[in-house]
Design a protein around this motif. Structure first.
Motif, short mmCIF file in Angstrom:
data_model
loop_
_atom_site.label_atom_id
_atom_site.label_comp_id
_atom_site.label_asym_id
_atom_site.label_seq_id
_atom_site.Cartn_x
_atom_site.Cartn_y
_atom_site.Cartn_z
N VAL A 166 0.85 -1.20 0.00
CA VAL A 166 0.00 0.00 0.00
C VAL A 166 0.88 1.25 0.00
O VAL A 166 2.05 1.19 0.36
CB VAL A 166 -0.95 0.06 1.23
CG1 VAL A 166 -1.99 -1.04 1.18
CG2 VAL A 166 -0.17 0.03 2.54
N GLU A 167 0.25 2.33 -0.42
CA GLU A 167 0.97 3.61 -0.45
C GLU A 167 -0.04 4.71 -0.12
O GLU A 167 -1.20 4.61 -0.53
CB GLU A 167 1.53 3.82 -1.85
CG GLU A 167 2.39 5.03 -1.97
CD GLU A 167 2.95 5.16 -3.39
OE1 GLU A 167 4.15 4.92 -3.58
OE2 GLU A 167 2.17 5.51 -4.30
N GLU A 168 0.44 5.73 0.58
CA GLU A 168 -0.47 6.85 0.83
C GLU A 168 -0.64 7.65 -0.45
O GLU A 168 0.34 7.96 -1.12
CB GLU A 168 0.11 7.75 1.93
CG GLU A 168 -0.12 7.17 3.31
CD GLU A 168 0.60 7.92 4.40
OE1 GLU A 168 0.90 9.11 4.20
OE2 GLU A 168 0.86 7.30 5.45
N VAL A 169 -1.90 7.92 -0.81
CA VAL A 169 -2.15 8.73 -2.00
C VAL A 169 -2.92 9.98 -1.57
O VAL A 169 -3.51 9.99 -0.48
CB VAL A 169 -2.97 7.93 -3.06
CG1 VAL A 169 -2.19 6.74 -3.57
CG2 VAL A 169 -4.33 7.50 -2.53
N PRO A 170 -2.95 11.03 -2.40
CA PRO A 170 -3.75 12.21 -2.02
C PRO A 170 -5.22 11.80 -1.84
O PRO A 170 -5.72 10.97 -2.60
CB PRO A 170 -3.59 13.14 -3.24
CG PRO A 170 -2.36 12.67 -3.95
CD PRO A 170 -2.24 11.21 -3.67
N HIS A 171 -5.88 12.37 -0.84
CA HIS A 171 -7.28 12.01 -0.55
C HIS A 171 -8.17 12.16 -1.78
O HIS A 171 -9.11 11.38 -1.98
CB HIS A 171 -7.82 12.86 0.60
CG HIS A 171 -7.53 12.22 1.94
ND1 HIS A 171 -8.23 11.12 2.39
CD2 HIS A 171 -6.61 12.50 2.89
CE1 HIS A 171 -7.76 10.77 3.56
NE2 HIS A 171 -6.77 11.57 3.89
N SER A 172 -7.84 13.16 -2.60
CA SER A 172 -8.68 13.41 -3.79
C SER A 172 -8.60 12.28 -4.81
O SER A 172 -9.39 12.21 -5.74
CB SER A 172 -8.25 14.72 -4.44
OG SER A 172 -6.86 14.61 -4.76
N GLU A 173 -7.63 11.36 -4.64
CA GLU A 173 -7.44 10.31 -5.65
C GLU A 173 -7.88 8.92 -5.21
O GLU A 173 -7.58 7.93 -5.86
CB GLU A 173 -5.95 10.26 -6.05
CG GLU A 173 -5.53 11.47 -6.85
CD GLU A 173 -4.09 11.37 -7.31
OE1 GLU A 173 -3.49 10.29 -7.25
OE2 GLU A 173 -3.57 12.43 -7.71
N THR A 174 -8.61 8.84 -4.09
CA THR A 174 -8.98 7.50 -3.58
C THR A 174 -9.85 6.73 -4.59
O THR A 174 -9.84 5.51 -4.59
CB THR A 174 -9.74 7.60 -2.24
OG1 THR A 174 -10.89 8.43 -2.44
CG2 THR A 174 -8.86 8.16 -1.14
N ASP A 175 -10.57 7.46 -5.43
CA ASP A 175 -11.47 6.77 -6.38
C ASP A 175 -10.72 6.11 -7.54
O ASP A 175 -11.34 5.57 -8.45
CB ASP A 175 -12.55 7.72 -6.89
CG ASP A 175 -11.98 8.98 -7.51
OD1 ASP A 175 -10.73 9.15 -7.47
OD2 ASP A 175 -12.76 9.81 -8.02
N PRO A 199 -13.29 4.03 -3.68
CA PRO A 199 -14.30 4.86 -3.01
C PRO A 199 -14.13 6.34 -3.33
O PRO A 199 -13.02 6.80 -3.57
CB PRO A 199 -14.02 4.61 -1.52
CG PRO A 199 -12.56 4.31 -1.49
CD PRO A 199 -12.23 3.60 -2.78
N LYS A 200 -15.23 7.08 -3.32
CA LYS A 200 -15.16 8.54 -3.47
C LYS A 200 -14.40 9.09 -2.26
O LYS A 200 -14.51 8.52 -1.16
CB LYS A 200 -16.57 9.12 -3.48
CG LYS A 200 -17.35 8.76 -4.72
CD LYS A 200 -18.58 9.68 -4.81
CE LYS A 200 -19.51 9.21 -5.90
NZ LYS A 200 -20.67 8.44 -5.40
N PRO A 201 -13.66 10.18 -2.43
CA PRO A 201 -12.88 10.71 -1.30
C PRO A 201 -13.69 10.84 -0.01
O PRO A 201 -13.21 10.52 1.08
CB PRO A 201 -12.41 12.07 -1.81
CG PRO A 201 -12.33 11.89 -3.30
CD PRO A 201 -13.42 10.93 -3.67
N ALA A 202 -14.96 11.25 -0.13
CA ALA A 202 -15.78 11.44 1.08
C ALA A 202 -16.07 10.10 1.77
O ALA A 202 -16.31 10.08 2.99
CB ALA A 202 -17.08 12.13 0.70
N SER A 206 -9.57 5.63 4.46
CA SER A 206 -8.21 6.14 4.66
C SER A 206 -7.67 6.58 3.30
O SER A 206 -8.41 6.57 2.31
CB SER A 206 -7.30 5.02 5.22
OG SER A 206 -6.96 4.11 4.18
N ASN A 207 -6.40 6.94 3.27
CA ASN A 207 -5.80 7.23 1.96
C ASN A 207 -4.71 6.19 1.65
O ASN A 207 -3.80 6.45 0.88
CB ASN A 207 -5.23 8.66 1.91
CG ASN A 207 -4.08 8.85 2.88
OD1 ASN A 207 -3.95 8.11 3.85
ND2 ASN A 207 -3.22 9.82 2.59
#
Ligand code: UTP
Length: 294
Positions: A166-175, A199-202, A206-207
């Motif tokens: 896994v890697e942390e990604v910007p919250h806006s890119e979770t989808d 999933p949609k960011p909302a 997690s990210n």
């Protein structure tokens, strides 16, 4: 998961539409980052992890990958004749001698999970790795650090569990990713509670995004067989991992050491190319000067 990792599966039967028209004839995995195709970086990482059996799940159009790892008689004879030993070693060194390559066909692109399932007759019932070559992971200033798959294989063996990178990604890119909800064990590993696909960011728990490296037990094949098509009508590997989690209660998320380049899209391939160019002292002045000029 008591045996060390020996087999690694490369699912390379996708259509690579983001690189059309090149991928009409050139397999995405054969796109080069400088002088090496993406598949070579992936194979090097698998060999570094201890693998001696590499299983390529391809489609009927992707002959180039098999050709690349095969002997190139005419070229080798010419290089030998001309005394070009360094080039000869490069051509012959795509696969170390103790490693064998096995090619399996995925008859239809029914998803990543289905592609992995196609490798079942070769893998059997032992733990195995999965590497998606378009995620290029580079560790250490010259790539000399421990590869991501080796780090994961060691954890899988020590913890007797499946491990997912896994890697942390910007919250806006979770989808764009599979996202995990996990309980931290230490700085790099966590116990997965559940996973959600894109999933949609909302709605994302997690990210922490799943990226293209997995160490899985042979049991995953039975679970994949029972998996019905999910998101996009494809058989998703994530769904089978979710089932594994329900059954065994222990699948680990691992934040690997290294930098990932998503070479499945143009921006990622450009970043990887620039990064590799900056690792090569003979190219650094040219790249710097050119960027300044731009
Ligand atoms: P991608 O989602 O990147 O799809 O697949 P793709 O077809 O390769 O590329 P785009 O999106 O059309 O540009 C992730 C990985 O799963 C493999 C792909 O080869 C890639 O390594 N895959 C996907 C299969 O082997 N078979 C499938 O049916 C689907």
């Amino acid at each position: 998961m008591s045996k060390p990792l020996r087999k690694v599966v490369f699912p390379v039967a996708g259509l690579g539409t983001r690189f059309l028209p090149a991928t009409k004839v050139v397999a995405k995995e054969m796109l080069p980052v400088l002088d090496k195709p993406l598949i070579q970086y992936a194979v090097d990482e698998a060999v570094d992890a201890g693998a001696d059996t590499l299983i390529f799940v391809t489609n009927r159009y992707k002959h180039a990958i098999a050709d690349y790892f095969d002997k190139a008689y005419e070229l080798e004879a010419k290089l030998q004749e001309k005394g070009k030993d360094e080039l000869l070693a490069l051509v012959q060194g795509t696969l170390p001698r103790h490693v064998r390559a096995i090619f399996v066909t995925q008859p239809e692109a029914l998803g990543l999970g289905h592609a992995v399932l196609c490798a079942r007759p070769v893998v059997g019932d032992e733990p195995f790795g999965v590497v998606l070559p378009d995620d290029l992971i580079w560790n250490g200033p010259t790539g000399s650090g421990k590869g991501a798959l080796r780090q994961m294989a060691e954890l899988a063996e020590a913890q007797q569990a499946g491990v997912i990178a896994v890697e942390e990604v910007p919250h806006s890119e979770t989808d764009k990713y599979g996202i995990v909800d996990a309980t931290r064990i230490d700085e790099r590993s966590a116990l997965i509670r559940y996973m959600v696909e894109k999933p949609k960011p909302a709605d994302a728990p997690s990210n922490l995004a799943v990226v293209g490296r997995y160490v899985l037990p042979g049991r995953i094949f039975q679970l994949l067989e029972q998996t019905t098509p999910g998101a996009g009508g494809e058989i998703q590997l994530t769904d089978a991992i979710e089932a594994l989690l329900m059954e065994q209660g222990k699948v680990l998320a691992y934040r690997f050491e290294g930098t990932r380049f998503d070479c499945g899209n143009k921006a990622g391939l450009v970043r990887a190319t620039m990064h590799m160019a900056m690792q090569d002292p003979t190219l650094v002045p040219t790249v710097r000067a050119f960027l300044q000029q731009l």
